[in-house]
Write an enzyme that holds these catalytic residues in place. Structure first.
Site, PDB file in Angstrom:
ATOM      1  N   HIS A  91      33.543  21.500  34.753  1.00 15.84           N
ATOM      2  CA  HIS A  91      32.897  20.298  34.061  1.00 15.84           C
ATOM      3  C   HIS A  91      32.425  19.406  35.047  1.00 15.84           C
ATOM      4  O   HIS A  91      31.023  18.970  35.189  1.00 15.84           O
ATOM      5  CB  HIS A  91      33.825  19.714  33.284  1.00 15.84           C
ATOM      6  CG  HIS A  91      34.365  20.172  31.973  1.00 15.84           C
ATOM      7  ND1 HIS A  91      35.696  20.676  31.908  1.00 15.84           N
ATOM      8  CD2 HIS A  91      33.838  20.955  30.895  1.00 15.84           C
ATOM      9  CE1 HIS A  91      35.845  21.390  30.788  1.00 15.84           C
ATOM     10  NE2 HIS A  91      34.701  21.433  30.093  1.00 15.84           N
TER      11      HIS A  91
ATOM     12  N   LYS B  28      29.146  30.316  31.891  1.00 16.43           N
ATOM     13  CA  LYS B  28      30.500  30.627  31.500  1.00 16.43           C
ATOM     14  C   LYS B  28      30.476  31.195  29.946  1.00 16.43           C
ATOM     15  O   LYS B  28      30.985  32.224  29.673  1.00 16.43           O
ATOM     16  CB  LYS B  28      31.961  29.941  31.866  1.00 16.43           C
ATOM     17  CG  LYS B  28      33.115  30.394  30.961  1.00 16.43           C
ATOM     18  CD  LYS B  28      34.282  29.786  31.455  1.00 16.43           C
ATOM     19  CE  LYS B  28      35.393  30.340  30.714  1.00 16.43           C
ATOM     20  NZ  LYS B  28      35.299  29.834  29.384  1.00 16.43           N
TER      21      LYS B  28
ATOM     22  N   GLN C 189      26.463  30.942  24.403  1.00 15.52           N
ATOM     23  CA  GLN C 189      26.205  29.397  23.935  1.00 15.52           C
ATOM     24  C   GLN C 189      24.846  28.810  24.517  1.00 15.52           C
ATOM     25  O   GLN C 189      24.203  28.643  23.951  1.00 15.52           O
ATOM     26  CB  GLN C 189      27.558  28.486  24.234  1.00 15.52           C
ATOM     27  CG  GLN C 189      27.248  27.173  23.963  1.00 15.52           C
ATOM     28  CD  GLN C 189      28.594  26.420  24.232  1.00 15.52           C
ATOM     29  OE1 GLN C 189      29.290  26.382  23.477  1.00 15.52           O
ATOM     30  NE2 GLN C 189      28.654  25.786  25.609  1.00 15.52           N
TER      31      GLN C 189
END
Ligand code: AMP
Length: 278
Positions: free
Chosen positions: A37, A148, A152
């Protein structure tokens, strides 16, 4: 870093920021933040005047209540990790995001119906709905997604294109541990033994890549070899798939491809992928 919990307050802040000709970088997350993140956030910091991170464990994208309830939520730790990199943390409540009477949903078609879509019914509708809401509130110049979660990333790109949102979607390569296990908030739920086993996921993907680079073209053979490598560490493999970069099913490798896997290690479901260009 300012913490905002109310949607209308966030909207006011972003409207003023845009009137003042700022660029906004936005990173949506579900918290339990890690170096993966942080890489997205740091890239956003380099490329925009203002960085907004959201933390929202979105109930609509979970398939099982058990998975939702055990999702780690170390909010104070998260705040400390991003304090120096984000200008705003948006941390709404479930009621704030889905007030009584909420009834709209976003459905992306074919792209969201394969792979994860097949194994996690409703997951991508929940994800796309919350991401669209967040994009409307933040009005970012650029939004950052990790490769990753490759499917999405493609779905969000498709949605933004289809719905004419003037937002650039930036894909960021996967950050891995030293063992090459892809960083994930769910790794915290793995036992030490399972974490060691999970490091085999990348070596199986790497093995698939080497097969392709060595001249193997048959998708079924490649998928089978990877599966055989993964079987010793997993009771349940949801899929091993060699696909085109736009996730079309193929039988033979004669273009750049992505190899994607989803499997359980212990009772934790993990996903990973590797892009093979040649
Ligand atoms: P999550 O909190 O799991 O919803 O992830 C928020 C964002 O961080 C998504 O765009 C993920 O793809 C991205 N992300 C998660 N893990 C990694 C990683 N290991 N490397 C790069 N990006 C990641």
């Amino acid at each position: 870093m300012k913490v905002i919990t109310k949607t209308n307050r966030l909207q006011k802040i972003t409207q003023i920021a845009l009137l003042n000709k700022n660029t906004i970088g936005f990173i949506p997350t579900m918290g339990a933040l890690h170096e993966g993140h942080l890489t997205l956030i740091q890239q956003a910091q380099k490329e925009n005047n203002i960085v907004i991170v959201s933390i929202f464990v979105n109930p609509k994208q979970f398939n099982s209540i058990k998975d939702f309830n055990r999702y780690p939520q170390p909010i104070e730790q998260d705040k400390a990790l991003i304090r120096d990199y984000a200008d705003y943390l948006f941390y709404p409540s479930v009621e704030g995001m889905y007030p009584d009477g909420f009834q709209s949903s976003v459905h992306v078609g074919k792209l969201a119906e394969t792979l994860e879509g097949e194994h996690r019914p409703g997951h991508f509708d929940g994800m796309a709905t919350v991401v669209l809401k967040l994009l409307h509130m933040c009005v970012p110049t650029r939004t950052y997604f990790g490769l990753k979660d490759y499917q999405q990333y493609l779905i969000v790109k498709q949605m933004v294109k289809d719905l004419n949102l003037p937002i650039k979607i930036v894909g960021v390569p996967t950050i891995r541990e030293e063992s090459k296990l892809a960083l994930s908030s769910r790794n915290q739920l793995l036992s030490l033994h399972d974490k060691t086993s999970a490091a085999q996921i990348f070596s199986a993907l790497q093995n698939g890549k080497e097969l392709i680079m060595g001249g193997e073209r048959d998708v079924r053979t490649i998928e089978k070899t990877i599966k055989t490598k993964l079987e010793p560490i997993s009771k349940k493999i949801d899929y091993v798939a060699v696909r085109s970069l736009s996730l079309e099913a193929i039988t033979s490798v004669n273009q750049d491809v992505v190899i994607l896997v989803a499997l359980y290690v212990g009772d934790i479901r993990l996903i990973d992928n590797i892009i093979v260009r040649f």
